[in-house]
Design a protein around this motif. Structure first.
Motif, PDB file in Angstrom:
ATOM      1  N   GLY A 257       5.815  12.837 -11.755  1.00 50.46           N
ATOM      2  CA  GLY A 257       4.976  13.993 -11.458  1.00 50.46           C
ATOM      3  C   GLY A 257       3.605  13.616 -10.930  1.00 50.46           C
ATOM      4  N   ASN A 258       3.167  12.393 -11.247  1.00 48.65           N
ATOM      5  CA  ASN A 258       1.857  11.929 -10.795  1.00 48.65           C
ATOM      6  C   ASN A 258       1.930  11.106  -9.515  1.00 48.65           C
ATOM      7  OD1 ASN A 258       0.768  13.070 -13.127  1.00 48.65           O
ATOM      8  ND2 ASN A 258       1.069  11.191 -14.302  1.00 48.65           N
ATOM      9  N   VAL A 259       3.151  10.858  -9.048  1.00 47.99           N
ATOM     10  CA  VAL A 259       3.340  10.021  -7.860  1.00 47.99           C
ATOM     11  C   VAL A 259       4.183  10.784  -6.845  1.00 47.99           C
ATOM     12  CG1 VAL A 259       4.226   7.831  -6.994  1.00 47.99           C
ATOM     13  CG2 VAL A 259       3.223   7.936  -9.282  1.00 47.99           C
ATOM     14  N   PRO A 260       3.647  11.101  -5.689  1.00 40.19           N
ATOM     15  CA  PRO A 260       4.409  11.878  -4.694  1.00 40.19           C
ATOM     16  C   PRO A 260       5.619  11.119  -4.172  1.00 40.19           C
ATOM     17  CG  PRO A 260       2.378  11.030  -3.742  1.00 40.19           C
ATOM     18  CD  PRO A 260       2.293  10.769  -5.213  1.00 40.19           C
ATOM     19  N   LYS A 261       6.679  11.856  -3.862  1.00 33.72           N
ATOM     20  CA  LYS A 261       7.894  11.249  -3.333  1.00 33.72           C
ATOM     21  C   LYS A 261       7.645  10.739  -1.919  1.00 33.72           C
ATOM     22  CE  LYS A 261      12.850  12.050  -2.780  1.00 33.72           C
ATOM     23  NZ  LYS A 261      13.954  13.018  -2.972  1.00 33.72           N
ATOM     24  N   PRO A 262       7.988   9.497  -1.648  1.00 41.26           N
ATOM     25  CA  PRO A 262       7.684   8.921  -0.326  1.00 41.26           C
ATOM     26  C   PRO A 262       8.730   9.276   0.722  1.00 41.26           C
ATOM     27  CG  PRO A 262       8.745   7.278  -1.696  1.00 41.26           C
ATOM     28  CD  PRO A 262       8.586   8.506  -2.563  1.00 41.26           C
ATOM     29  N   THR A 263       8.343   9.169   1.966  1.00 40.23           N
ATOM     30  CA  THR A 263       9.284   9.305   3.089  1.00 40.23           C
ATOM     31  C   THR A 263       9.647   7.936   3.647  1.00 40.23           C
ATOM     32  OG1 THR A 263       7.430   9.558   4.631  1.00 40.23           O
ATOM     33  CG2 THR A 263       8.397  11.569   3.718  1.00 40.23           C
ATOM     34  N   GLU A 264       8.856   6.914   3.276  1.00 40.79           N
ATOM     35  CA  GLU A 264       9.107   5.564   3.762  1.00 40.79           C
ATOM     36  C   GLU A 264      10.202   4.873   2.939  1.00 40.79           C
ATOM     37  OE1 GLU A 264       4.531   6.147   3.716  1.00 40.79           O
ATOM     38  OE2 GLU A 264       6.288   6.692   2.502  1.00 40.79           O
ATOM     39  N   THR A 265      10.738   3.802   3.473  1.00 40.07           N
ATOM     40  CA  THR A 265      11.679   2.971   2.739  1.00 40.07           C
ATOM     41  C   THR A 265      10.910   2.089   1.762  1.00 40.07           C
ATOM     42  OG1 THR A 265      11.594   1.134   4.310  1.00 40.07           O
ATOM     43  CG2 THR A 265      13.209   2.893   4.744  1.00 40.07           C
ATOM     44  N   ALA A 266      11.622   1.462   0.838  1.00 37.93           N
ATOM     45  CA  ALA A 266      10.975   0.572  -0.125  1.00 37.93           C
ATOM     46  C   ALA A 266      10.277  -0.585   0.586  1.00 37.93           C
ATOM     47  CB  ALA A 266      12.001   0.052  -1.130  1.00 37.93           C
ATOM     48  N   ALA A 267      10.922  -1.127   1.594  1.00 38.14           N
ATOM     49  CA  ALA A 267      10.335  -2.246   2.337  1.00 38.14           C
ATOM     50  C   ALA A 267       9.049  -1.820   3.046  1.00 38.14           C
ATOM     51  CB  ALA A 267      11.330  -2.799   3.342  1.00 38.14           C
ATOM     52  N   GLN A 268       9.050  -0.627   3.631  1.00 38.09           N
ATOM     53  CA  GLN A 268       7.852  -0.128   4.296  1.00 38.09           C
ATOM     54  C   GLN A 268       6.714   0.104   3.306  1.00 38.09           C
ATOM     55  OE1 GLN A 268       9.692   3.276   6.158  1.00 38.09           O
ATOM     56  NE2 GLN A 268       9.856   2.258   8.145  1.00 38.09           N
ATOM     57  N   LEU A 269       7.064   0.660   2.138  1.00 33.05           N
ATOM     58  CA  LEU A 269       6.053   0.885   1.106  1.00 33.05           C
ATOM     59  C   LEU A 269       5.438  -0.430   0.639  1.00 33.05           C
ATOM     60  CD1 LEU A 269       7.871   3.616  -1.008  1.00 33.05           C
ATOM     61  CD2 LEU A 269       5.773   3.938   0.310  1.00 33.05           C
ATOM     62  N   PHE A 270       6.273  -1.438   0.468  1.00 31.35           N
ATOM     63  CA  PHE A 270       5.767  -2.727   0.009  1.00 31.35           C
ATOM     64  C   PHE A 270       4.825  -3.324   1.048  1.00 31.35           C
ATOM     65  CE2 PHE A 270       5.786  -7.198  -1.081  1.00 31.35           C
ATOM     66  CZ  PHE A 270       5.677  -7.162  -2.462  1.00 31.35           C
ATOM     67  N   GLN A 271       5.192  -3.230   2.310  1.00 29.67           N
ATOM     68  CA  GLN A 271       4.331  -3.736   3.374  1.00 29.67           C
ATOM     69  C   GLN A 271       2.995  -2.990   3.382  1.00 29.67           C
ATOM     70  OE1 GLN A 271       5.907  -3.318   7.326  1.00 29.67           O
ATOM     71  NE2 GLN A 271       4.470  -4.756   8.216  1.00 29.67           N
ATOM     72  N   GLN A 272       3.035  -1.687   3.192  1.00 33.63           N
ATOM     73  CA  GLN A 272       1.816  -0.886   3.152  1.00 33.63           C
ATOM     74  C   GLN A 272       0.936  -1.270   1.962  1.00 33.63           C
ATOM     75  OE1 GLN A 272       3.197   3.159   3.163  1.00 33.63           O
ATOM     76  NE2 GLN A 272       3.957   3.055   5.270  1.00 33.63           N
ATOM     77  N   SER A 273       1.565  -1.585   0.841  1.00 38.12           N
ATOM     78  CA  SER A 273       0.787  -1.991  -0.334  1.00 38.12           C
ATOM     79  C   SER A 273       0.081  -3.316  -0.092  1.00 38.12           C
ATOM     80  CB  SER A 273       1.692  -2.084  -1.572  1.00 38.12           C
ATOM     81  OG  SER A 273       2.552  -3.207  -1.498  1.00 38.12           O
ATOM     82  N   MET A 274       0.757  -4.255   0.592  1.00 33.37           N
ATOM     83  CA  MET A 274       0.141  -5.539   0.894  1.00 33.37           C
ATOM     84  C   MET A 274      -1.041  -5.359   1.847  1.00 33.37           C
ATOM     85  SD  MET A 274       1.827  -7.738  -0.896  1.00 33.37           S
ATOM     86  CE  MET A 274       1.894  -6.394  -2.086  1.00 33.37           C
ATOM     87  N   GLN A 275      -0.866  -4.481   2.834  1.00 32.86           N
ATOM     88  CA  GLN A 275      -1.954  -4.221   3.777  1.00 32.86           C
ATOM     89  C   GLN A 275      -3.147  -3.598   3.061  1.00 32.86           C
ATOM     90  OE1 GLN A 275       0.131  -1.745   6.594  1.00 32.86           O
ATOM     91  NE2 GLN A 275       0.900  -3.489   7.781  1.00 32.86           N
ATOM     92  N   ALA A 276      -2.869  -2.697   2.120  1.00 27.02           N
ATOM     93  CA  ALA A 276      -3.954  -2.059   1.367  1.00 27.02           C
ATOM     94  C   ALA A 276      -4.712  -3.075   0.529  1.00 27.02           C
ATOM     95  CB  ALA A 276      -3.383  -0.948   0.485  1.00 27.02           C
ATOM     96  N   MET A 277      -3.987  -3.997  -0.091  1.00 24.31           N
ATOM     97  CA  MET A 277      -4.641  -5.025  -0.901  1.00 24.31           C
ATOM     98  C   MET A 277      -5.527  -5.928  -0.059  1.00 24.31           C
ATOM     99  SD  MET A 277      -2.145  -6.334  -3.959  1.00 24.31           S
ATOM    100  CE  MET A 277      -0.530  -5.843  -3.426  1.00 24.31           C
ATOM    101  N   GLN A 278      -5.055  -6.249   1.140  1.00 22.22           N
ATOM    102  CA  GLN A 278      -5.852  -7.092   2.027  1.00 22.22           C
ATOM    103  C   GLN A 278      -7.164  -6.412   2.406  1.00 22.22           C
ATOM    104  OE1 GLN A 278      -3.231  -7.977   5.283  1.00 22.22           O
ATOM    105  NE2 GLN A 278      -2.005  -9.432   4.110  1.00 22.22           N
ATOM    106  N   LYS A 279      -7.158  -5.078   2.434  1.00 20.05           N
ATOM    107  CA  LYS A 279      -8.362  -4.310   2.753  1.00 20.05           C
ATOM    108  C   LYS A 279      -9.199  -4.021   1.511  1.00 20.05           C
ATOM    109  CE  LYS A 279      -6.103  -1.929   6.628  1.00 20.05           C
ATOM    110  NZ  LYS A 279      -5.641  -0.610   7.147  1.00 20.05           N
ATOM    111  N   GLY A 280      -8.681  -4.409   0.336  1.00 16.13           N
ATOM    112  CA  GLY A 280      -9.399  -4.148  -0.901  1.00 16.13           C
ATOM    113  C   GLY A 280      -9.183  -2.750  -1.450  1.00 16.13           C
ATOM    114  N   ASP A 281      -8.208  -2.025  -0.902  1.00 15.34           N
ATOM    115  CA  ASP A 281      -7.906  -0.663  -1.335  1.00 15.34           C
ATOM    116  C   ASP A 281      -6.833  -0.715  -2.420  1.00 15.34           C
ATOM    117  OD1 ASP A 281      -7.387   2.006  -1.674  1.00 15.34           O
ATOM    118  OD2 ASP A 281      -6.854   2.414   0.414  1.00 15.34           O
ATOM    119  N   MET A 282      -7.248  -0.984  -3.659  1.00 12.73           N
ATOM    120  CA  MET A 282      -6.300  -1.188  -4.742  1.00 12.73           C
ATOM    121  C   MET A 282      -5.618   0.111  -5.177  1.00 12.73           C
ATOM    122  SD  MET A 282      -6.233  -4.340  -5.012  1.00 12.73           S
ATOM    123  CE  MET A 282      -7.215  -5.689  -4.370  1.00 12.73           C
ATOM    124  N   GLU A 283      -6.289   1.257  -5.015  1.00  8.56           N
ATOM    125  CA  GLU A 283      -5.674   2.526  -5.400  1.00  8.56           C
ATOM    126  C   GLU A 283      -4.472   2.844  -4.520  1.00  8.56           C
ATOM    127  OE1 GLU A 283      -6.335   4.259  -8.127  1.00  8.56           O
ATOM    128  OE2 GLU A 283      -7.690   2.593  -8.568  1.00  8.56           O
TER     129      GLU A 283
END
Length: 314
Positions: A257-283
């Motif tokens: 309920g606190n996490v919206p359902k994604p439209t991306e695949t798991a692999a795409q989400l993981f790649q996006q998380s790595m990109q966010a970390m590289q930018k310092g966007d931990m949230e």
């Protein structure tokens, strides 16, 4: 940081899968069923919780808190989101399991069945003359091999002491071989050859309120392209408390309920998380990883996402 994680991946895979299993069966699939049922390690009767502070020599400024509770497993937490802190957290999370605390069940990592693998059992002898039972596990097709991350896995089981003495894993990248030594059912030494890298890990233990607890883990690595700060490493534990109360939020799982359902695949989400970390966007990184864990629990990326979440600050 990425290169460090690649170098350590072979070692961490062995730790995650083969931490001191105790076996009591002959048929290959019966053995696999028993792997989850018989291992005790440090989790002896009467021990309900364990809390400790850990320091990793690779990142001595980071204090990693270790929490274990019966029936809930193990969690590690570190303050700050720097690459060094995250690396320290990952090291502690992996190596504390090698000491015999918080080992994940093999059924939680893989679902071996007669439909997806061929498993055989036969007698064998180790180089030191120990008679063992050899289990050979082979995925039935390329799809299963990709899912499991190997093309063949061999486990050597000491049928007198009923402990795992050796593992050999073959993947497209190469072969990894690990040998284990024990004392009182706990791993004291693991020697491993993986992808041209030689590793040695030793565990020492202490006693707190009559319970055996981890005291120190030391590792050495030798091979090409090993950074100097990774050639030796030590994790030390202090302020160890047993059967202390652990706040409920430590083991609280994210809710859909606190996490919206994604439209991306798991692999795409993981790649996006790595990109966010590289930018310092931990949230954003945590959101993407939580989406994988919640909405893609059976995807191979889910275990890696869960491990990464443990490294990120709340």
């Amino acid at each position: 940081m990425k290169r460090k994680l690649v170098i350590l991946s072979g070692v961490l895979m062995v730790i995650a899968l083969f931490v001191g299993y105790v076996i009591a069966a002959d048929d290959a699939f019966s053995v696999l069923e028993q792997l989850d049922k018989n291992y005790v390690g440090l989790e002896k009767p009467g021990l309900d919780t364990l809390v400790a502070k850990a320091k990793c020599s690779m990142s001595p400024q980071a204090d990693v808190m270790v929490y274990w509770a019966k029936g809930k497993g193990i969690k590690t937490k570190v303050e700050g989101g720097s690459p060094e802190s995250m690396m320290a957290n990952q090291m502690v999370s992996a190596y504390v399991k090698l000491s015999g605390l918080g080992r994940e069940k093999i059924s939680a990592l893989y679902n071996f069945t007669k439909d997806n693998v061929m498993a055989t059992s036969e007698s064998a002898v180790l180089k030191d003359g120990t008679k063992v039972t050899q289990l050979t596990i082979v995925p039935k097709d390329d799809k299963e091999a990709k899912k499991f991350g190997f093309t063949k896995m061999i486990m050597m089981v000491d049928t007198k002491e009923w402990v795992l003495r050796q593992t050999k894993t073959t993947a497209k990248e190469g072969e990894s071989v690990a040998d284990f030594e024990y004392k009182d059912g706990l791993i004291t030494k693991m020697s491993m050859v993986s992808l041209g890298t030689n590793s040695m890990i030793t565990n020492t233990y202490a006693t707190v309120d009559k319970f055996t607890v981890p005291a120190k883990t030391e590792m050495s690595m030798d091979g090409k392209n090993i950074p100097d700060n990774m050639k030796t490493m030590a994790i030390t534990y202090s302020d160890v408390k047993v059967n202390a109360k652990i706040p409920d939020e430590i083991f609280a799982a994210p809710k859909a309920g606190n996490v919206p359902k994604p439209t991306e695949t798991a692999a795409q989400l993981f790649q996006q998380s790595m990109q966010a970390m590289q930018k310092g966007d931990m949230e954003t990184a945590k959101l993407k990883l939580n989406q994988i864990v919640i909405y893609y629990p059976d995807d191979p990326m889910a275990k890696q996402a869960e491990m990464m979440l443990k490294q990120l600050p709340k």
